[in-house]
Design a protein around this motif. Structure first.
Motif, PDB file in Angstrom:
ATOM      1  N   LEU A 266       0.833  -1.212   0.000  1.00  0.00           N
ATOM      2  CA  LEU A 266       0.000   0.000   0.000  1.00  0.00           C
ATOM      3  C   LEU A 266       0.864   1.258   0.000  1.00  0.00           C
ATOM      4  O   LEU A 266       0.623   2.198  -0.760  1.00  0.00           O
ATOM      5  CB  LEU A 266      -0.912   0.008   1.231  1.00  0.00           C
ATOM      6  CG  LEU A 266      -2.265  -0.691   1.113  1.00  0.00           C
ATOM      7  CD1 LEU A 266      -2.949  -0.710   2.474  1.00  0.00           C
ATOM      8  CD2 LEU A 266      -3.149   0.018   0.092  1.00  0.00           C
ATOM      9  N   ALA A 267       1.882   1.246   0.868  1.00  0.00           N
ATOM     10  CA  ALA A 267       2.765   2.414   0.976  1.00  0.00           C
ATOM     11  C   ALA A 267       3.471   2.688  -0.343  1.00  0.00           C
ATOM     12  O   ALA A 267       3.591   3.845  -0.773  1.00  0.00           O
ATOM     13  CB  ALA A 267       3.789   2.190   2.090  1.00  0.00           C
TER      14      ALA A 267
ATOM     15  N   ILE B 288       0.954   4.071  -2.998  1.00  0.00           N
ATOM     16  CA  ILE B 288       0.666   5.496  -2.741  1.00  0.00           C
ATOM     17  C   ILE B 288       1.855   6.355  -3.141  1.00  0.00           C
ATOM     18  O   ILE B 288       1.695   7.419  -3.753  1.00  0.00           O
ATOM     19  CB  ILE B 288       0.311   5.718  -1.249  1.00  0.00           C
ATOM     20  CG1 ILE B 288      -0.982   4.993  -0.894  1.00  0.00           C
ATOM     21  CG2 ILE B 288       0.177   7.217  -0.944  1.00  0.00           C
ATOM     22  CD1 ILE B 288      -1.263   4.939   0.593  1.00  0.00           C
TER      23      ILE B 288
ATOM     24  N   ALA C 110       1.985   6.637  -6.935  1.00  0.00           N
ATOM     25  CA  ALA C 110       0.961   7.565  -7.416  1.00  0.00           C
ATOM     26  C   ALA C 110       1.359   9.013  -7.129  1.00  0.00           C
ATOM     27  O   ALA C 110       1.155   9.910  -7.968  1.00  0.00           O
ATOM     28  CB  ALA C 110      -0.381   7.243  -6.754  1.00  0.00           C
ATOM     29  N   THR C 111       1.950   9.224  -5.966  1.00  0.00           N
ATOM     30  CA  THR C 111       2.391  10.577  -5.591  1.00  0.00           C
ATOM     31  C   THR C 111       3.469  11.080  -6.550  1.00  0.00           C
ATOM     32  O   THR C 111       3.429  12.229  -7.011  1.00  0.00           O
ATOM     33  CB  THR C 111       2.939  10.585  -4.151  1.00  0.00           C
ATOM     34  OG1 THR C 111       1.931  10.109  -3.260  1.00  0.00           O
ATOM     35  CG2 THR C 111       3.360  11.986  -3.728  1.00  0.00           C
TER      36      THR C 111
ATOM     37  N   THR D 244      -1.243  17.711  -3.886  1.00  0.00           N
ATOM     38  CA  THR D 244      -0.852  16.301  -4.024  1.00  0.00           C
ATOM     39  C   THR D 244      -0.223  15.790  -2.729  1.00  0.00           C
ATOM     40  O   THR D 244      -0.522  14.678  -2.272  1.00  0.00           O
ATOM     41  CB  THR D 244       0.139  16.135  -5.182  1.00  0.00           C
ATOM     42  OG1 THR D 244      -0.493  16.487  -6.403  1.00  0.00           O
ATOM     43  CG2 THR D 244       0.634  14.693  -5.276  1.00  0.00           C
TER      44      THR D 244
ATOM     45  N   SER E 299      -1.682  12.823  -0.426  1.00  0.00           N
ATOM     46  CA  SER E 299      -0.862  11.644  -0.184  1.00  0.00           C
ATOM     47  C   SER E 299      -0.756  11.344   1.303  1.00  0.00           C
ATOM     48  O   SER E 299      -0.860  10.185   1.730  1.00  0.00           O
ATOM     49  CB  SER E 299       0.534  11.855  -0.781  1.00  0.00           C
ATOM     50  OG  SER E 299       1.340  10.731  -0.567  1.00  0.00           O
ATOM     51  N   SER E 300      -0.558  12.394   2.113  1.00  0.00           N
ATOM     52  CA  SER E 300      -0.467  12.179   3.563  1.00  0.00           C
ATOM     53  C   SER E 300      -1.792  11.660   4.116  1.00  0.00           C
ATOM     54  O   SER E 300      -1.809  10.804   5.020  1.00  0.00           O
ATOM     55  CB  SER E 300      -0.054  13.473   4.270  1.00  0.00           C
ATOM     56  OG  SER E 300      -1.034  14.483   4.124  1.00  0.00           O
TER      57      SER E 300
ATOM     58  N   ALA F  43      -3.863   9.774   2.421  1.00  0.00           N
ATOM     59  CA  ALA F  43      -3.947   8.376   1.989  1.00  0.00           C
ATOM     60  C   ALA F  43      -3.163   7.466   2.926  1.00  0.00           C
ATOM     61  O   ALA F  43      -3.624   6.361   3.271  1.00  0.00           O
ATOM     62  CB  ALA F  43      -3.422   8.254   0.558  1.00  0.00           C
ATOM     63  N   TYR F  44      -1.981   7.905   3.356  1.00  0.00           N
ATOM     64  CA  TYR F  44      -1.193   7.090   4.295  1.00  0.00           C
ATOM     65  C   TYR F  44      -1.928   6.928   5.622  1.00  0.00           C
ATOM     66  O   TYR F  44      -1.838   5.864   6.260  1.00  0.00           O
ATOM     67  CB  TYR F  44       0.178   7.730   4.531  1.00  0.00           C
ATOM     68  CG  TYR F  44       1.193   7.363   3.487  1.00  0.00           C
ATOM     69  CD1 TYR F  44       1.767   6.096   3.452  1.00  0.00           C
ATOM     70  CD2 TYR F  44       1.581   8.272   2.512  1.00  0.00           C
ATOM     71  CE1 TYR F  44       2.689   5.741   2.482  1.00  0.00           C
ATOM     72  CE2 TYR F  44       2.503   7.933   1.533  1.00  0.00           C
ATOM     73  CZ  TYR F  44       3.050   6.663   1.520  1.00  0.00           C
ATOM     74  OH  TYR F  44       3.945   6.319   0.552  1.00  0.00           O
TER      75      TYR F  44
ATOM     76  N   THR G 155      -5.260   4.578   5.218  1.00  0.00           N
ATOM     77  CA  THR G 155      -4.977   3.163   4.941  1.00  0.00           C
ATOM     78  C   THR G 155      -4.336   2.510   6.163  1.00  0.00           C
ATOM     79  O   THR G 155      -3.929   1.346   6.114  1.00  0.00           O
ATOM     80  CB  THR G 155      -4.044   3.012   3.727  1.00  0.00           C
ATOM     81  OG1 THR G 155      -2.890   3.844   3.902  1.00  0.00           O
ATOM     82  CG2 THR G 155      -4.763   3.391   2.438  1.00  0.00           C
TER      83      THR G 155
ATOM     84  N   ILE H 263       4.711  11.384   4.453  1.00  0.00           N
ATOM     85  CA  ILE H 263       5.043  10.368   3.450  1.00  0.00           C
ATOM     86  C   ILE H 263       6.283   9.590   3.884  1.00  0.00           C
ATOM     87  O   ILE H 263       6.329   8.353   3.807  1.00  0.00           O
ATOM     88  CB  ILE H 263       5.274  11.030   2.078  1.00  0.00           C
ATOM     89  CG1 ILE H 263       3.981  11.685   1.587  1.00  0.00           C
ATOM     90  CG2 ILE H 263       5.775  10.010   1.056  1.00  0.00           C
ATOM     91  CD1 ILE H 263       4.130  12.482   0.305  1.00  0.00           C
TER      92      ILE H 263
END
Length: 417
Positions: A6-7, A10, A13-14, A28, A32-33, A35-36, A39, A285
């Motif tokens: 997962l990490a 992400i 994608a970032t 962005t 991203s942060s 998303a981390y 998840t 991130i």
């Protein structure tokens, strides 16, 4: 899907969004942060805690102190006098910037050197009629090169030495890293001045702290601004524990506003909030990559690839590549803290001295040139220059290669296995 996968998804994608940039890079970074966090890789309640850190406070304070030089008109005078030395030649300005920042950052915090020199470098460029973006990126690289010269040049050097002591080794001395640092400074300065600067465009952007228009020189206020800047820099350089860098910077900013060198509104405008957002969100991130176990997986892969009887060259190459690649996405201190125990373990298993391996990890872990989120100072420079992710890759990876060449050439001479 595992947390590590997962990490990495992400992160991928970032990076794509950073390169393509369909939305602002700060947006962005924030997404991203988030998303981390959502998840489960980092705690949700820590998403924005990285914005409230000493680095951001230091940057904000020094942006105000630095901007006061523009508001009082002294930067025009300084810039014009410096241009008399360099001429209106961008390459000369970049070369002088690199040399001075290398010297200062060998004994001072590199981020402190950057925030102190940025107003002067910008003023010099404006006086010469050239855009400041390439010179400011040169300031970043020079500050990073100089960090290799002594044990206190960059925080990761001291962190590595401290960890060596905890692992039962005699820590590196103040000048143990110096031969490598001098070589990196010389080769890095030549590379950036004559090759690297040509690989990136002049973005035409002028940092927030310099967007004041031409100001008439106000001698009394300019004197206060210069003295305040000097005192703050001296306190930062002395490393007084009771007055940390960020406290000195904020105190200096308060003096600037209290002495009416600039208004409170001007002080707010001088702070590059985009830069502070990047520093805060990209730190999440880095934490996410560390928490996911991706770094440890890479380290274990090295052990399996090296086998039982690797050559010294193979050891140096494998550890350098792994450490330098990881530090581009996970900042230098976490990278070094992760790899140092593994490196020492490798040395014990194959029966070689642990000191060259420790030095390789220290140097590779600080070779954070090739991405915006490799180090807080990289993130800061994005805000000052508006360079894109791809620009860092183009100019940064050759510098990582130069650092590798220095390490491979000097390890057998300075710290043989």
């Amino acid at each position: 899907m595992t947390p590590m996968m997962l990490a990495l998804v992400i992160l991928a994608a970032t990076i794509v969004l950073f390169i393509w940039e369909p939305i602002p890079i700060a947006v962005t970074a924030i997404l991203s942060s988030l998303a981390y966090a959502y998840t489960g890789i980092v705690p949700v309640n820590t998403i924005f805690s990285s914005y409230d850190n000493n680095t951001n406070i230091l940057l904000a304070g020094m942006m105000v102190v630095g901007s006061s030089l523009f508001h009082t008109g002294i930067t025009d005078v300084i810039g014009e006098r410096m241009v008399k030395i360099t001429g209106k030649n961008e390459r000369n300005i970049i070369l002088v910037t690199l040399i001075v920042s290398c010297l200062l950052s060998s004994v001072c915090s590199n981020i402190g050197v950057m925030v102190a020199m940025a107003p002067l470098v910008t003023a010099m460029c404006i006086s010469a009629g050239v855009g400041p973006s390439r010179a400011l990126l040169g300031l970043l690289f020079g500050a990073q090169f100089g960090g290799f010269v002594t044990l206190v040049g960059v925080g990761s050097n001291a962190a590595a030495a401290n960890l060596m002591g905890k692992l039962g080794l005699v820590p590196f001395g103040f000048f143990s890293i110096t031969p490598f640092g001098i070589a990196v400074c010389i080769l890095g300065t030549l590379y950036f001045t004559f090759v690297g600067a040509k690989l990136i465009p002049d973005t035409g952007y002028v940092p927030e702290f310099a967007q004041t228009g031409k100001k008439e020189l106000n001698k009394p206020k300019a004197t206060i601004a210069c003295i305040t800047m000097a005192v703050v820099l001296i306190v930062i350089a002395m490393g007084i524990k009771s007055i940390p860098m960020h406290v000195a910077a904020v105190a200096g900013a308060c003096i600037i506003v209290a002495a009416r060198c600039m208004t409170l509104q001007d002080a707010y405008k001088a702070i590059d909030w985009n830069c502070l957002i990047l520093v805060g969100s990209l730190s999440v991130i880095s934490t996410g990559i560390k928490n996911s176990g991706a770094g440890e997986a890479i380290a274990n892969l090295i052990l399996s690839l090296l086998g039982n009887n690797p050559s010294p060259f193979m050891i140096t190459t494998a550890i350098f590549i792994a450490s330098s690649l990881l530090t581009q996405i996970m900042s230098n201190i976490p990278t070094i803290l992760l790899f140092m125990p593994i490196g020492i373990s490798i040395a014990e298993k194959i029966g070689v001295s642990p000191y060259p391996i420790a030095m390789v990890i220290t140097l590779a872990g600080a070779a954070s040139y090739a991405t915006p989120f490799a180090a807080p100072q990289n993130m800061t420079t994005v805000g000052w220059t508006h360079y894109k992710f791809i620009d860092f890759i183009k100019i940064g990876f050759p510098m990582v290669l130069i650092t590798y060449i220095v390490v491979v050439a000097l390890i057998p001479l300075v710290l043989p296995y």
